[in-house]
Design a protein around this motif. Structure first.
Motif, PDB file in Angstrom:
ATOM      1  N   HIS A 252      37.900  47.984  39.104  1.00 34.47           N
ATOM      2  CA  HIS A 252      38.602  48.320  40.346  1.00 34.47           C
ATOM      3  C   HIS A 252      38.656  47.129  41.313  1.00 34.47           C
ATOM      4  O   HIS A 252      39.376  47.170  42.290  1.00 34.47           O
ATOM      5  N   HIS A 253      37.907  46.096  41.003  1.00 31.55           N
ATOM      6  CA  HIS A 253      38.063  44.881  41.815  1.00 31.55           C
ATOM      7  C   HIS A 253      39.232  44.043  41.330  1.00 31.55           C
ATOM      8  O   HIS A 253      39.538  43.006  41.900  1.00 31.55           O
TER       9      HIS A 253
ATOM     10  N   HIS B 143      30.076  44.960  40.569  1.00 33.93           N
ATOM     11  CA  HIS B 143      30.110  46.325  41.068  1.00 33.93           C
ATOM     12  C   HIS B 143      28.764  47.025  40.977  1.00 33.93           C
ATOM     13  O   HIS B 143      28.298  47.568  41.971  1.00 33.93           O
TER      14      HIS B 143
HETATM   15 CU   LIG Z   1      33.144  47.871  43.119  1.00 35.84          CU
END
Ligand SMILES: [Cu+2]
Ligand code: HEM
Lengths: 833, 137
Positions: free
Chosen positions: A309-310, A260
């Protein structure tokens, strides 16, 4: 000695002689930032072409249902390589190259802090990238997706060499990212011209500074993860194997802790380019400089709080989801601060719709759309629907192409006159823009729809009954329009390089220092370094370029054939050292070749060869380090404008000290990731685990090791204090050496006494930790031996005390890591004494 | 003690605010996850469970630190004629960090503890709202 009577031409000749670079094969020895920066950029563009070609093949395959163009094996390799090439071999090296090329010119210096390191990083990048491309050409490319999820990428499911190519090739390339980050951070903080205080830093430098630190903290988890996975694949240590106490989710965590921030690492330099270009073309100073800087810092940090969030669909507890969802939405704020600052600058100014500006508008449009879909997938229930569909493919390209490619195209057209010294011409470029812009939306807007209709990503074909044909066909046609646009861009650039008329020095009426450098750019950038009195020196100090050419500035004379630049106090920009830059040398090239031998040995499991490569590389590094420094004191030397300064070798904290400090930041993050792995496995491991350290080796061994490491730190501190008197100094370093040697021996003993690392993930992790510590102690030994030899040969004196100080940093780090690491081992596997 | 005057006049001082945010984020998240894994919601201490206690000790601690940083920046600024670039920036980042800490801790109030959405646990038997000894994923 300011403005001595010498003519500008003579001064140029003198400098040219000191800075010249050998032709022919001698090009391999180049270390100059303009040359290396240009090479980075061109190589990155070549990789963009490869990645783009793969994208075209992907779209060709998906254009129709039940296409028989390529089979699933090849398709898997294509999308994996497309993602990998674009992220690792195109985006990151491209902005690194841009930074290397531009930063010294913007900061008023003659080169980056460590030119040989730039060259080494470049060769690592080329060689590592070549491993991947060769593998693709012969059909052994990685095929588990650009994030290499385990268990798919593990030995049982990918028995071939494919995953190893990725793990080893990318780790090799990462060397260049880390070295560039260290280099960029030190250069921005220290290698500027006089008067350039922090508040006068060009905004691009702030962006690059934050990016550099993000690389230092963001890449190590991936490097660690790659090493662990490769060790699992090669030697069967089960870090990620759930049947032996490992956990595939550990890989996902390590990957996304990198992955990220990576997106922001790519975005920030692009945003830096926009913040530089947009005000110039709007004829209005950037509005909200301080707020912008604060929001870049905020963005840098917050982007590390998002990785989960992945993994919204991996079945994490609700609470984790809510946490990371909140953080994901939070990034909107600093991003908006930037967008509003740009909009305000546009509105307050008198914008000119030149081609770079058009690309910036394109960026706004595309990126905001990407941001909107980003908020959508940042919301957990929506992500559960859209996850792993073409919706995500659309989103990620809106963000990446919008947030990186468009700004970089703006940058290309904006700085092209700087590179070529020729006028900017925008006829073909305009056509290219519209092809790219329309082709882009044609390709990717429709993917939102195919995604919502349920088309998964990473499928090589689909049945006609799904009714995805029309959308996909148009998508593919759009991508070919876009490709035509990129081809036209290349043609345009080549034509301009050849045929455009000579440009004046500052065609955009910009206000940053790179536009005072004459064109074509001399290797030394500035005949004399300016004294800066404003954030906008070109506006505030008229006639600057002329003054510099006549030697009215810092360091206008060449002495002893040295290549000199200034180092300044980080905050005030007051000059405090003269930095001697290295001459061209083949060492970085050969060191990178030796490093390649190491990685190739590891890839083909010829470990003897790998070790030989490593030893050669180490030796070359030592030779390289040996050529730095001085054997005598020069004292303060005239530095122009009435100033006298010491050489960097005669100060306590030369740039190399900072380089070590920042390297340790990266190393520390790697260590923290390892600790995270240990704790993660501890928490998730079901059932009892046998002790990781053989019961014979009791607690007191740990204590002895820590005591030795602490003792070595103590001895080194006294060495630094006794640096002026050779006899006690050499004796103290000797004591430190012996303590490190004993610690190394005990660590090796612990490794040998540890239970079989193959048996259980916790054992594997403990052994990995012991190896980590042992390797660090061994490096300490090598460096200590080196320093002893340096002391003997007169490189160390009361004023030239930096080398023991740098060593002290390493010692302190190793002792702390030893303390924490051994404590962790006790925690994850308590042993009765 | 830490010399705030020194911190606020170093470029690395700009990192302090968000380092505290990072510490808050990481420690609260870790405490909650560990709690879920170790069954802390079973351990009651008077009115609240251990699971609830940990974050509600950590959060005020971090908020207090950030407030102290902001306050000291304000005091130093007041003692000078002009706050100066670095100090202003120091203040802005600390304020950002404080807001961020509050925002990212908000889920503590909202989300149910340790629950997992059952349909998403692929290849496992569905057992809604798992909690307790084994790790929830
Ligand atoms: Cu991300
Ligand atoms: C030049 C135009 C481009 C086109 C037509 C294109 C097309 C595609 C397509 C069709 C896929 C999905 C493959 C699949 O899931 O089946 C894909 C994936 C991807 N693309 Fe692109 N792309 C382009 C540019 C870029 C750029 C500039 C970047 C990054 C800077 C990028 C990064 C990625 C990544 C990371 C993936 C995911 C790969 C994976 O699933 O492992 N792409 N691209």
């Amino acid at each position: 000695m300011a403005a001595s009577g010498k003519s500008a031409l003579l001064r140029h000749k003198d400098l040219q002689r000191a800075w010249c670079n050998p032709p022919g094969w001698g090009r391999l020895a180049a270390v100059n930032h303009s040359i290396i920066g240009r090479r980075f950029i061109l190589t990155a563009l070549a990789f963009f072409a490869i990645g783009g070609l793969l994208a075209m093949l992907l779209r060709a395959q998906l254009a129709t249902s039940r296409s028989a163009f390529v089979g699933p094996e090849i398709y898997n390799q294509f999308f994996t390589m497309h993602g990998t090439v674009m992220m690792f071999l195109f985006a990151i090296p491209l902005f690194e190259g841009l930074a290397m090329y531009l930063l010294p010119k913007m900061l008023g210096s003659r080169d980056m802090a460590f030119p040989r390191l730039s060259a080494y990083g470049y060769w690592c990048y080329v060689l590592g990238g070549s491993i991947l491309v060769v593998a693709l050409a012969i059909g052994y490319a990685p095929d588990s997706g650009w994030f290499m999820y385990t268990p798919l990428s593990s030995k049982p499911y990918t028995p071939g060499i494919n995953s190893d190519v990725w793990l080893i090739g990318i780790t090799f390339v990462e060397i260049s990212a880390i070295s560039a980050a260290v280099e960029i951070a030190v250069s921005i903080l220290r290698i500027r011209t006089g008067g350039m205080s922090l508040q006068r830093l060009p905004i691009f430098a702030w962006y690059m500074l934050v990016t550099a630190f993000m690389i230092l903290v963001g890449f190590p988890p991936l490097i660690l993860g790659s090493i662990l996975l490769e060790v699992e694949r090669a030697f069967g240590w089960p870090f990620f194997d759930p049947t032996r106490g490992g956990d595939p989710l550990l890989w996902q965590h390590l990957f996304w802790m990198f992955g990220h921030p990576e997106v922001y690492i790519i975005f920030l330099p692009a945003a830096g380019a926009i913040s530089t270009i947009l005000p110039v073309l709007s004829r209005q100073r950037l509005i909200g400089y301080s707020w912008l800087v604060a929001s870049i810092i905020a963005l840098g940090f917050i982007s590390f709080g998002l990785w989960v969030h992945h993994m919204f669909t991996t079945g994490l507890p609700h609470l984790s989801l809510a946490f990371f969802s909140a953080a994901s939405l939070l990034v909107v704020i600093p991003t908006s601060v930037q967008i509003f600052s740009w909009l305000a600058t546009l509105v307050m100014g008198r914008p000119q719709l030149k081609l770079p500006m058009l690309y910036i508008l394109g960026f706004f449009f595309v990126f905001v759309m990407g941001g909107l879909t980003g908020v959508m997938v940042g919301v957990v229930p929506f992500d559960w629907q859209a996850h792993d569909t073409h919706f995500v493919v659309a989103h990620l390209h809106y963000v990446l192409v919008g947030g990186f490619v468009f700004p970089m195209l703006a940058a290309a057209y904006y700085w092209l006159p700087r590179f070529t010294g020729r006028q900017a011409q925008h006829r073909l470029g305009l056509v290219a823009f519209w092809l790219i812009f329309l082709g882009f939306h044609g390709t990717f807007f429709l993917m939102h729809l195919t995604g919502l209709r349920g088309m998964p990503r990473r499928i090589f074909t689909y049945p006609v009954e799904m009714n995805w044909d029309v959308l996909n066909l148009i998508s593919s046609m759009g991508s070919f329009v876009m490709a035509a646009g990129f081809a036209l861009f290349v043609v345009d650039i080549i034509l301009q390089l050849r045929f455009a008329p000579r440009s004046c020095r500052n065609p955009w009426q910009a206000d940053t220092l790179e536009w005072t450098v004459p064109g074509p750019v001399p290797l030394y950038n500035f005949a004399a370094l300016p004294h800066i009195r404003s954030r906008y020196p070109l506006k505030a100090q008229s006639g600057l370029a002329l003054k510099l050419a006549t030697g009215d500035g810092y360091l206008p004379e060449v002495r002893h054939g040295w290549m000199e630049t200034l180092s300044v106090d980080m905050v005030s920009g007051r000059p405090d050292q003269i930095v001697l830059l290295p001459k061209p040398t083949y060492l970085p090239f050969f060191a990178a070749l030796a490093t390649a031998v190491f990685f190739l040995g590891a890839l083909f499991k010829i470990y003897g060869l790998a070790l030989a490569g490593l030893a050669t590389a180490m030796t070359l590094f030592l030779v390289w380090a040996w050529h730095s420094g001085l054997q005598r004191d020069y004292g303060a030397l005239p530095a122009g404008l009435g100033l006298s300064l010491p050489l960097h070798a005669e100060t306590e904290r030369p740039p190399a000290w900072w380089a070590m400090a920042f390297t340790l930041v990266a190393d520390g993050t790697m260590f923290a990731s390892l600790l995270f792995g240990g704790i993660f496995l501890l928490v998730v491991t079901p059932g009892e685990v046998q002790p990781a350290i053989a019961s014979g080796a009791a607690m007191w061994l740990d204590i002895v090791i820590i005591g030795l490491l602490a003792g070595a730190v103590f001895a080194m501190r006294r060495t630094v204090r006794a640096v002026a008197t050779p006899a006690p100094r050499q004796r103290l370093i000797g004591i430190a050496f012996v303590q490190q040697l004993l610690a190394a021996a005990l660590l090796v003993y612990l490794i040998r006494a540890a239970p079989d690392a193959k048996a259980h993930a916790v054992h594997a992790l403990s052994t990995a930790m012991l190896w980590y510590l042992a390797l660090h102690v061994m490096v300490a030994l090598v460096m200590t031996g080196f320093t002893i030899a340096r002391g003997r040969c007169g490189y160390i004196s009361a004023t030239r005390s930096a080398e023991p100080r740098i060593l002290l940093l390493w010692y302190t780090y190793v002792a702390l890591a030893g303390l924490i690491g051994l404590a962790l081992l006790r925690l994850i596997s308590p042993v009765a004494p | 003690m830490i010399n705030w005057r020194q911190v606020s006049s170093s470029p690395f001082g700009l990192l302090v605010g968000f380092l505290v945010w990072a510490s808050a984020f990481a420690s609260i998240y870790a405490a909650v996850s560990l709690g879920c894994a170790m069954g802390w919601q079973g351990v009651t201490l008077g009115v609240i469970t251990l699971q609830q206690l940990a974050p509600f000790l950590l959060l005020p601690l971090h908020i207090a630190i950030l407030t102290a940083i902001l306050f000291s920046a304000w005091r130093i600024a007041r003692a000078r004629h002009t706050p100066g670039f670095l100090l202003t920036l120091h203040g802005i980042t600390a304020a950002f960090a404080l807001a961020a800490t509050l925002w990212t801790s908000a889920p503590l109030l909202l989300a149910s503890n340790c629950g997992v959405t059952p349909t998403l646990v692929k290849g496992e038997q569905l057992e809604p709202e798992r909690s307790g000894s084994s790790a929830p994923h």
